[in-house]
Design an enzyme around this catalytic site. Structure first.
Site, PDB file in Angstrom:
ATOM      1  N   SER A 177       0.818  -1.226   0.000  1.00  0.00           N
ATOM      2  CA  SER A 177       0.000   0.000   0.000  1.00  0.00           C
ATOM      3  C   SER A 177       0.846   1.268   0.000  1.00  0.00           C
ATOM      4  O   SER A 177       0.719   2.137   0.867  1.00  0.00           O
ATOM      5  CB  SER A 177      -0.950  -0.009   1.205  1.00  0.00           C
ATOM      6  OG  SER A 177      -0.239  -0.228   2.403  1.00  0.00           O
ATOM      7  N   ARG A 210       7.856   6.092  -3.856  1.00  0.00           N
ATOM      8  CA  ARG A 210       8.243   6.765  -2.615  1.00  0.00           C
ATOM      9  C   ARG A 210       7.486   6.121  -1.469  1.00  0.00           C
ATOM     10  O   ARG A 210       6.444   5.498  -1.648  1.00  0.00           O
ATOM     11  CB  ARG A 210       7.935   8.268  -2.666  1.00  0.00           C
ATOM     12  CG  ARG A 210       6.456   8.589  -2.789  1.00  0.00           C
ATOM     13  CD  ARG A 210       6.207  10.092  -2.792  1.00  0.00           C
ATOM     14  NE  ARG A 210       4.801  10.376  -3.063  1.00  0.00           N
ATOM     15  CZ  ARG A 210       4.281  10.468  -4.276  1.00  0.00           C
ATOM     16  NH1 ARG A 210       5.053  10.302  -5.336  1.00  0.00           N
ATOM     17  NH2 ARG A 210       2.999  10.727  -4.458  1.00  0.00           N
ATOM     18  N   ASP A 249      -3.555  -1.730  -1.870  1.00  0.00           N
ATOM     19  CA  ASP A 249      -4.643  -2.129  -0.965  1.00  0.00           C
ATOM     20  C   ASP A 249      -6.009  -1.664  -1.450  1.00  0.00           C
ATOM     21  O   ASP A 249      -7.021  -2.346  -1.252  1.00  0.00           O
ATOM     22  CB  ASP A 249      -4.378  -1.651   0.468  1.00  0.00           C
ATOM     23  CG  ASP A 249      -4.113  -0.159   0.574  1.00  0.00           C
ATOM     24  OD1 ASP A 249      -3.935   0.501  -0.466  1.00  0.00           O
ATOM     25  OD2 ASP A 249      -4.071   0.357   1.706  1.00  0.00           O
TER      26      ASP A 249
END
Length: 357
Positions: free
Chosen positions: A28, A43, A81
């Site tokens: 996620s 990132r 997710d």
């Protein structure tokens, strides 16, 4: 390595371990998706910071760890997710067109027509549709005004100038926004006595405590008094001060919930399901389409006041008639079960085509 070891411990208690096993990997964080089973980390978010992982294929990293543990398991579906939640929601109800995570972080995805995706660059799907992972936590606009407390919060995070929307909405940050307000109040008044120093510690007030403060309905706000004393080191706060603390937590909660609702309406508007378009259900001309949004995340599921404010804002923005056709459905562990479902479907399709799982 930790995930691989945990999976190994789990599999040791299972009977069926014959042959290669397909794994759905829920990750996620923002990823540049290269294929259904690979993607490089763009990132970190939500307080994570592991520099040598940025730019690497996270599925390959896990596959290497699984091999090192001696497991005949391979990632066949790398899933955000939100996408897992959407998959599970759509599995149970085909009117599910979007999914939203509102927990420690926040994100959303939705099903879009392939020809409407500017970044698609010729990638086609058999269905003519594609799931778009929005990464809306990084949304920003001049129409989204930041308070001085939002700026202070951003300045103290390692990902400054990133995830602006997330920092106004998600459970990682709401308690800290309230703490910054309390600290300013302590500096500029005597409402908390001599507690300015204790309120200067970043993230001393977690969002679960903010929720407990807001939901304290006792006549003397005894739970608020306990939290102030034990966690914020503010002893003997008078009832007037405790009521003020509740009010601040309410404002922070309400703003977050209303922003999340606006984001959901933005998706519905893009899909022509906000009542402004001509979309219909096919059951009757002009009849609004039934629309389901799958939602997962502890903030929405575990904080009734937040959920109430979000639902209230949805009706306010859409209008009661349109809102009646929009269902926000909590999807239990959609991010995990949905990833497993996608891995199973993809592996099944590969086997039917004569290829490996």
């Amino acid at each position: 390595n930790f995930v691989a070891l945990a999976l190994k411990n789990f599999l040791e208690g299972e009977d069926d371990q014959d042959g290669k096993m397909a794994l759905g990997f829920t990750f996620s964080f923002p990823v540049r998706q290269i294929s259904v089973s690979s993607g490089s980390l763009i990132r970190w978010t939500k307080g994570f910071s592991i520099r040598d992982t940025v730019g690497r294929d996270v599925a390959q990293c896990l596959n290497e760890a699984l091999a090192n543990c001696g497991l005949n398991v391979r990632v066949t579906a790398l899933v955000n997710d939100t996408v897992g939640t959407l998959a599970l929601g759509h599995y149970y109800d085909e009117d599910t067109v979007a999914a939203v995570i509102i927990g420690s972080g926040t994100n959303a995805c939705y099903i879009e027509r392939t020809d409407a995706i500017i970044k698609c660059q010729g990638l086609l799907t058999n269905s003519g549709g594609m799931v778009v992972n929005m990464e809306w936590g990084n949304f920003w606009s001049s129409h989204l005004p930041r308070t001085p407390y939002d700026i202070l919060l951003d300045d103290e995070t390692h990902n400054r100038n990133d995830q602006g929307f997330e920092k106004m909405i998600s459970g990682m940050y709401l308690g800290e926004i309230a703490r910054l307000v309390f600290h300013r109040m302590a500096q500029e008044s005597d409402v908390f006595g001599d507690a300015a120093d204790s309120l200067s510690n970043p993230f001393i007030l977690s969002t679960p405590f903010l929720a407990a403060i807001r939901e304290d309905d006792s006549p003397d706000l005894s739970e608020v008094r306990r939290i102030l004393r034990e966690h914020l080191k503010i002893p003997d706060a008078p009832l007037k001060t405790r009521r003020l603390v509740v009010k601040v937590c309410d404002i922070v909660t309400r703003r977050a919930a209303r922003l999340a609702a606006a984001g959901i309406v933005g998706i519905l508007k893009k899909l022509g399901r906000d009542g402004s378009g001509a979309a219909s259900s096919g059951r009757g001309r002009g009849q609004p389409r039934r629309t389901v949004v799958a939602i997962e995340g502890g903030l929405y599921q575990g904080y009734p006041v937040f959920r109430e404010y979000l639902d209230e804002a949805l009706v306010e923005i859409l209008g009661e008639e349109v809102a009646r056709n929009v269902t926000l459905r909590v999807t239990e562990d959609g991010s995990g079960v949905g990833a497993a479902l996608l891995a199973a479907v993809h592996s099944s399709n590969r086997q039917q085509q004569g290829g490996p799982i």
